[in-house]
Scaffold this motif. Structure first.
Motif, PDB file in Angstrom:
ATOM      1  N   GLU A  27      36.282  31.717 -58.835  1.00  0.00           N
ATOM      2  CA  GLU A  27      35.306  32.197 -57.850  1.00  0.00           C
ATOM      3  C   GLU A  27      34.740  31.056 -57.013  1.00  0.00           C
ATOM      4  O   GLU A  27      34.308  31.276 -55.884  1.00  0.00           O
ATOM      5  N   MET A  28      34.745  29.852 -57.551  1.00  0.00           N
ATOM      6  CA  MET A  28      34.228  28.711 -56.797  1.00  0.00           C
ATOM      7  C   MET A  28      35.063  28.437 -55.556  1.00  0.00           C
ATOM      8  O   MET A  28      34.560  27.891 -54.573  1.00  0.00           O
ATOM      9  N   LEU A  29      36.338  28.817 -55.583  1.00  0.00           N
ATOM     10  CA  LEU A  29      37.208  28.600 -54.425  1.00  0.00           C
ATOM     11  C   LEU A  29      36.809  29.467 -53.237  1.00  0.00           C
ATOM     12  O   LEU A  29      37.215  29.193 -52.106  1.00  0.00           O
ATOM     13  N   GLU A  30      36.019  30.488 -53.484  1.00  0.00           N
ATOM     14  CA  GLU A  30      35.574  31.381 -52.420  1.00  0.00           C
ATOM     15  C   GLU A  30      34.291  30.898 -51.751  1.00  0.00           C
ATOM     16  O   GLU A  30      33.876  31.437 -50.730  1.00  0.00           O
ATOM     17  N   ARG A  31      33.662  29.906 -52.323  1.00  0.00           N
ATOM     18  CA  ARG A  31      32.409  29.385 -51.761  1.00  0.00           C
ATOM     19  C   ARG A  31      32.687  28.483 -50.565  1.00  0.00           C
ATOM     20  O   ARG A  31      33.748  27.867 -50.470  1.00  0.00           O
ATOM     21  N   PRO A  32      31.722  28.372 -49.659  1.00  0.00           N
ATOM     22  CA  PRO A  32      31.891  27.470 -48.513  1.00  0.00           C
ATOM     23  C   PRO A  32      32.031  26.017 -48.982  1.00  0.00           C
ATOM     24  O   PRO A  32      31.424  25.618 -49.972  1.00  0.00           O
ATOM     25  N   TYR A  33      32.839  25.253 -48.269  1.00  0.00           N
ATOM     26  CA  TYR A  33      33.040  23.855 -48.627  1.00  0.00           C
ATOM     27  C   TYR A  33      33.471  23.049 -47.399  1.00  0.00           C
ATOM     28  O   TYR A  33      33.884  23.613 -46.385  1.00  0.00           O
ATOM     29  N   LEU A  34      33.367  21.753 -47.524  1.00  0.00           N
ATOM     30  CA  LEU A  34      33.845  20.821 -46.518  1.00  0.00           C
ATOM     31  C   LEU A  34      34.824  19.867 -47.186  1.00  0.00           C
ATOM     32  O   LEU A  34      34.727  19.610 -48.386  1.00  0.00           O
ATOM     33  N   VAL A  35      35.725  19.329 -46.407  1.00  0.00           N
ATOM     34  CA  VAL A  35      36.665  18.321 -46.884  1.00  0.00           C
ATOM     35  C   VAL A  35      36.316  17.026 -46.157  1.00  0.00           C
ATOM     36  O   VAL A  35      36.217  17.011 -44.931  1.00  0.00           O
ATOM     37  N   VAL A  36      36.112  15.967 -46.914  1.00  0.00           N
ATOM     38  CA  VAL A  36      35.738  14.688 -46.311  1.00  0.00           C
ATOM     39  C   VAL A  36      36.772  13.635 -46.671  1.00  0.00           C
ATOM     40  O   VAL A  36      37.029  13.370 -47.842  1.00  0.00           O
TER      41      VAL A  36
END
Length: 86
Positions: A27-36
């Protein structure tokens, strides 16, 4: 780390990280995220960044390139973080 200085590859690191997150809690893969991608000031980073973009074109709008050492791209990343978390 876009430089690959430690013999690592950011494309592989990203794949492993996403796999580990999926194993822990999909389910964490569905949360918003950024790649830096950090250390863009390192000479070796250009090839790694190009390979990452080719491997993950869908991540383009959420990928930020920075040099924490030089401060390059940090302001843009901060704005994206503030926008993401509200």
């Amino acid at each position: 780390d876009a430089s690959g200085i430690d013999g690592r590859n950011p494309t592989d690191d990203y794949r492993v990280l996403r796999s580990e997150i999926a194993a822990y809690n999909p389910e964490m893969l569905e949360r918003p995220y950024l790649v830096v991608l950090n250390k863009i000031d390192a000479e070796e980073s250009a090839d790694h960044i190009k390979a990452f973009k080719e491997a993950y074109p869908e991540e383009g709008k959420r990928t930020y390139q920075i040099s924490a050492l030089q401060g390059e791209g940090v302001d843009k990343l901060q704005k994206a973080i503030f926008k993401l978390v509200g």
